[in-house]
Design a protein around this motif. Structure first.
Motif, PDB file in Angstrom:
ATOM      1  N   GLY A 180       0.816  -1.192   0.000  1.00 24.74           N
ATOM      2  CA  GLY A 180       0.000   0.000   0.000  1.00 24.74           C
ATOM      3  C   GLY A 180       0.859   1.255   0.000  1.00 24.74           C
ATOM      4  O   GLY A 180       1.980   1.260   0.524  1.00 24.74           O
ATOM      5  N   VAL A 181       0.337   2.319  -0.600  1.00 22.78           N
ATOM      6  CA  VAL A 181       1.033   3.610  -0.671  1.00 22.78           C
ATOM      7  C   VAL A 181       0.020   4.711  -0.337  1.00 22.78           C
ATOM      8  O   VAL A 181      -1.145   4.627  -0.736  1.00 22.78           O
ATOM      9  CB  VAL A 181       1.613   3.863  -2.074  1.00 22.78           C
ATOM     10  CG1 VAL A 181       2.339   5.205  -2.133  1.00 22.78           C
ATOM     11  CG2 VAL A 181       2.562   2.746  -2.488  1.00 22.78           C
ATOM     12  N   GLY A 182       0.478   5.730   0.365  1.00 22.39           N
ATOM     13  CA  GLY A 182      -0.423   6.839   0.688  1.00 22.39           C
ATOM     14  C   GLY A 182       0.339   7.988   1.295  1.00 22.39           C
ATOM     15  O   GLY A 182       1.116   8.659   0.644  1.00 22.39           O
ATOM     16  N   ASP A 188      -0.285  -1.365   4.268  1.00 19.29           N
ATOM     17  CA  ASP A 188      -1.077  -2.519   3.846  1.00 19.29           C
ATOM     18  C   ASP A 188      -1.930  -2.140   2.634  1.00 19.29           C
ATOM     19  O   ASP A 188      -2.291  -0.970   2.473  1.00 19.29           O
ATOM     20  CB  ASP A 188      -1.974  -2.974   4.995  1.00 19.29           C
ATOM     21  CG  ASP A 188      -1.166  -3.554   6.149  1.00 19.29           C
ATOM     22  OD1 ASP A 188      -0.103  -4.151   5.896  1.00 19.29           O
ATOM     23  OD2 ASP A 188      -1.601  -3.388   7.307  1.00 19.29           O
ATOM     24  N   PRO A 189      -2.243  -3.123   1.786  1.00 18.63           N
ATOM     25  CA  PRO A 189      -1.934  -4.547   1.889  1.00 18.63           C
ATOM     26  C   PRO A 189      -0.600  -4.896   1.229  1.00 18.63           C
ATOM     27  O   PRO A 189      -0.104  -4.157   0.378  1.00 18.63           O
ATOM     28  CB  PRO A 189      -3.078  -5.191   1.114  1.00 18.63           C
ATOM     29  CG  PRO A 189      -3.345  -4.197   0.011  1.00 18.63           C
ATOM     30  CD  PRO A 189      -3.158  -2.853   0.648  1.00 18.63           C
ATOM     31  N   HIS A 190      -0.055  -6.034   1.625  1.00 17.03           N
ATOM     32  CA  HIS A 190       1.099  -6.586   0.929  1.00 17.03           C
ATOM     33  C   HIS A 190       0.630  -7.165  -0.405  1.00 17.03           C
ATOM     34  O   HIS A 190      -0.439  -7.770  -0.484  1.00 17.03           O
ATOM     35  CB  HIS A 190       1.737  -7.683   1.787  1.00 17.03           C
ATOM     36  CG  HIS A 190       2.879  -8.396   1.134  1.00 17.03           C
ATOM     37  ND1 HIS A 190       3.998  -7.744   0.646  1.00 17.03           N
ATOM     38  CD2 HIS A 190       3.070  -9.718   0.885  1.00 17.03           C
ATOM     39  CE1 HIS A 190       4.833  -8.634   0.134  1.00 17.03           C
ATOM     40  NE2 HIS A 190       4.294  -9.834   0.262  1.00 17.03           N
ATOM     41  N   VAL A 191       1.426  -6.951  -1.451  1.00 17.12           N
ATOM     42  CA  VAL A 191       1.077  -7.451  -2.788  1.00 17.12           C
ATOM     43  C   VAL A 191       2.209  -8.375  -3.262  1.00 17.12           C
ATOM     44  O   VAL A 191       3.157  -7.936  -3.912  1.00 17.12           O
ATOM     45  CB  VAL A 191       0.867  -6.300  -3.796  1.00 17.12           C
ATOM     46  CG1 VAL A 191       0.344  -6.844  -5.120  1.00 17.12           C
ATOM     47  CG2 VAL A 191      -0.089  -5.247  -3.246  1.00 17.12           C
ATOM     48  N   PRO A 192       2.170  -9.656  -2.929  1.00 18.25           N
ATOM     49  CA  PRO A 192       3.245 -10.572  -3.312  1.00 18.25           C
ATOM     50  C   PRO A 192       3.278 -10.808  -4.815  1.00 18.25           C
ATOM     51  O   PRO A 192       2.282 -10.595  -5.517  1.00 18.25           O
ATOM     52  CB  PRO A 192       2.912 -11.858  -2.551  1.00 18.25           C
ATOM     53  CG  PRO A 192       1.450 -11.778  -2.296  1.00 18.25           C
ATOM     54  CD  PRO A 192       1.117 -10.330  -2.153  1.00 18.25           C
ATOM     55  N   ASN A 193       4.416 -11.251  -5.293  1.00 14.54           N
ATOM     56  CA  ASN A 193       4.581 -11.505  -6.724  1.00 14.54           C
ATOM     57  C   ASN A 193       4.201 -12.926  -7.135  1.00 14.54           C
ATOM     58  O   ASN A 193       4.453 -13.341  -8.267  1.00 14.54           O
ATOM     59  CB  ASN A 193       6.020 -11.189  -7.150  1.00 14.54           C
ATOM     60  CG  ASN A 193       6.290  -9.704  -7.128  1.00 14.54           C
ATOM     61  OD1 ASN A 193       5.420  -8.898  -7.455  1.00 14.54           O
ATOM     62  ND2 ASN A 193       7.499  -9.332  -6.731  1.00 14.54           N
TER      63      ASN A 193
END
Length: 259
Positions: A180-182, A188-193
């Motif tokens: 997540g970015v802000g 959050d959330p984690h974004v796995p590859n």
């Protein structure tokens, strides 16, 4: 905590995305044989100062870092792939360089990365391998973004990224991925590859995330360099990294760091 942004807040995030894209393009243009990694960091630092932006890296000290990062960009060369701490190294023809950059503009953060082969590679076979690796991270990024639509879940993004990597013959490390970015760089959330479709947090309008596939040529194992930050492949093989910050909207994914 996962936060959703209003359409007005997403509009306010656009300047940060444009700035991050501009800095990465400037670093890519400056990355020539004979240029020191510290000079690339200075390019980004000057742009931050001129813009009145704020570095997300210089004071960054998470649990996996040995000390505050101290620089404003990540420069990962050859067998390094993530968190490359700029140091006294002069780029050479054929180096595979990944540059990662995040900054805050008017209180909003964007995060992005790109990889490039420096100069003219003296080894045609090596060049072909590097170009394939870079192209795969870029195609995986495109696939992940395409899956980032309302009604899907985080696992759909992860699965789309993984499908591209596996088709190209690469293994995937899930220790580090998107996020997540802000108001801050990592949330959050984690974004796995890698992941399973239909699993994880649902993608809703207003969710802002960084999607960042990174792959190593012949392994999925990494170790931390003695500098306490730089992550390198366990077998010395090359790494590449591509990343964009995107917003989930009713009209589809919006790439805030488009270059």
């Amino acid at each position: 905590m996962i936060e959703l942004r209003t359409p007005q807040e997403i509009e306010q995030m656009r300047p940060a995305g444009r700035f991050v894209a501009e800095v990465l393009l400037a670093c890519r243009e400056a990355a020539k044989p004979g240029v020191n990694l510290l000079e690339l960091d200075a390019v980004a630092h000057a742009m931050i100062t001129d813009r009145g932006a704020k570095s997300c890296y210089i004071d960054y000290h998470p649990s996996f870092g040995a000390m505050p990062f101290g620089k404003v960009i990540c420069t990962s060369v050859n067998d390094a792939v993530l968190h490359g701490l700029p140091h006294d190294y002069v780029l050479q023809d054929g180096d595979l360089l990944s540059v990662d950059f995040a900054a805050s503009v008017d209180g909003w953060v964007s995060d992005s990365a790109l990889s490039v082969v420096v100069g003219q590679s003296p080894d045609a076979e090596r060049l072909a391998g590097d170009q394939k690796l870079i192209r795969t991270t870029e195609e995986a990024l495109e696939a992940g973004i395409a899956a980032a639509t309302v009604g899907h879940k985080i696992g759909d993004i992860s699965a789309a990224i993984a499908a591209v990597a596996h088709a190209a013959g690469y293994e995937i490390n899930t220790d580090f991925g998107g996020h997540g970015v802000g108001r801050t760089m990592h949330g959050d959330p984690h974004v796995p590859n890698d992941g399973r479709p239909g699993r994880g947090f649902p993608l809703r309008p207003g969710l802002v995330i960084a999607v960042e596939p990174w792959f190593l040529e012949t392994t999925d194992e990494i170790y931390t360099d003695p500098d306490g930050w730089t992550l390198r492949s366990a077998d010395g093989s090359r790494g590449a990294h591509s990343e964009h910050t995107i917003a989930i909207t009713e009209d589809g994914p919006l790439v805030l760091t488009a270059r």
